[in-house]
Design a protein around this motif. Sequence first.
Motif, short mmCIF file in Angstrom:
data_model
loop_
_atom_site.label_atom_id
_atom_site.label_comp_id
_atom_site.label_asym_id
_atom_site.label_seq_id
_atom_site.Cartn_x
_atom_site.Cartn_y
_atom_site.Cartn_z
N ASP A 50 0.80 -1.23 0.00
CA ASP A 50 0.00 0.00 0.00
C ASP A 50 0.83 1.28 0.00
O ASP A 50 0.28 2.37 -0.15
CB ASP A 50 -0.95 0.02 1.20
CG ASP A 50 -0.21 -0.05 2.52
OD1 ASP A 50 0.95 -0.48 2.53
OD2 ASP A 50 -0.80 0.33 3.55
N VAL A 51 2.14 1.18 0.17
CA VAL A 51 2.99 2.36 0.26
C VAL A 51 4.39 2.06 -0.26
O VAL A 51 4.89 0.95 -0.10
CB VAL A 51 3.03 2.89 1.72
CG1 VAL A 51 3.66 1.88 2.65
CG2 VAL A 51 3.77 4.21 1.82
N LEU A 74 -4.33 7.84 -1.24
CA LEU A 74 -4.62 9.22 -0.80
C LEU A 74 -4.57 10.22 -1.96
O LEU A 74 -4.61 11.42 -1.73
CB LEU A 74 -3.62 9.63 0.29
CG LEU A 74 -3.66 8.80 1.57
CD1 LEU A 74 -2.60 9.27 2.54
CD2 LEU A 74 -5.03 8.87 2.21
N ARG A 75 -4.48 9.74 -3.19
CA ARG A 75 -4.36 10.60 -4.37
C ARG A 75 -5.49 11.62 -4.45
O ARG A 75 -5.27 12.78 -4.76
CB ARG A 75 -4.34 9.75 -5.63
CG ARG A 75 -4.26 10.53 -6.91
CD ARG A 75 -4.21 9.63 -8.09
NE ARG A 75 -3.11 8.69 -7.90
CZ ARG A 75 -2.98 7.54 -8.53
NH1 ARG A 75 -3.89 7.15 -9.38
NH2 ARG A 75 -1.96 6.76 -8.29
N GLN A 78 -5.70 14.28 0.38
CA GLN A 78 -4.70 15.31 0.68
C GLN A 78 -3.43 15.17 -0.14
O GLN A 78 -2.52 15.97 0.00
CB GLN A 78 -4.38 15.35 2.17
CG GLN A 78 -3.76 14.10 2.74
CD GLN A 78 -4.76 13.20 3.40
OE1 GLN A 78 -5.82 12.93 2.84
NE2 GLN A 78 -4.45 12.71 4.59
N GLY A 79 -3.33 14.19 -0.99
CA GLY A 79 -2.14 14.00 -1.83
C GLY A 79 -1.43 12.72 -1.49
O GLY A 79 -1.39 12.30 -0.33
N MET A 80 -0.84 12.09 -2.51
CA MET A 80 -0.23 10.79 -2.27
C MET A 80 1.22 10.86 -1.82
O MET A 80 1.78 9.86 -1.42
CB MET A 80 -0.35 9.90 -3.50
CG MET A 80 0.44 10.27 -4.69
SD MET A 80 0.24 8.96 -5.92
CE MET A 80 0.70 9.84 -7.37
N TYR A 81 1.85 12.04 -1.86
CA TYR A 81 3.25 12.16 -1.44
C TYR A 81 3.30 12.82 -0.07
O TYR A 81 2.55 13.76 0.23
CB TYR A 81 4.04 13.01 -2.42
CG TYR A 81 4.07 12.45 -3.81
CD1 TYR A 81 4.79 11.30 -4.11
CD2 TYR A 81 3.37 13.06 -4.84
CE1 TYR A 81 4.80 10.78 -5.39
CE2 TYR A 81 3.38 12.55 -6.12
CZ TYR A 81 4.10 11.41 -6.39
OH TYR A 81 4.10 10.88 -7.65
N ARG A 93 2.66 17.30 2.98
CA ARG A 93 1.90 16.34 2.18
C ARG A 93 1.31 17.08 1.00
O ARG A 93 0.95 18.25 1.12
CB ARG A 93 0.78 15.72 3.01
CG ARG A 93 -0.01 14.67 2.27
CD ARG A 93 -1.11 14.09 3.12
NE ARG A 93 -0.66 13.36 4.28
CZ ARG A 93 -0.23 12.10 4.29
NH1 ARG A 93 -0.16 11.43 3.17
NH2 ARG A 93 0.14 11.53 5.40
N GLY A 94 1.25 16.42 -0.16
CA GLY A 94 0.68 17.07 -1.31
C GLY A 94 0.58 16.17 -2.52
O GLY A 94 0.91 14.98 -2.48
#
Length: 113
Positions: A50-51, A74-75, A78-81, A93-94
């Motif tokens: 998952d990560v 989380l795309r 709040q963002g996946m990175y 996060r973004g």
Amino acid sequence: MTVQTPPPIPGGSAQQVAFHRTELNIILSLYGRMVAAGEWRDYGISALSDVAVFSIFRRTAEHPLYRIEKRPKLRNRQGMYAVLGMDGQVMKRGHDLRTVLRVLERKLIRAVE
């Protein structure tokens, strides 16, 4: 450099989240500049179900100073990175990797004596 991959799941399809080549180019560019500045010395990459995690170490045997995580689930939120500190706190996060990594680039800028 340490690369960790989980063992395959017997009887199941092991889908992993991993960094794409363009994402790794961005991360390794920052990593190279920080190594040249004497701040970082080692890294590790983990590709889990998952990560995907890029861990940054000051010394090889320590806990990671920072972790750069990619969580595709989380795309749309709040963002996946994300960049996490040593204590696990989310520093930034973004949706865009370059803007998320700016929190670490600030550490590179110092006054020259």
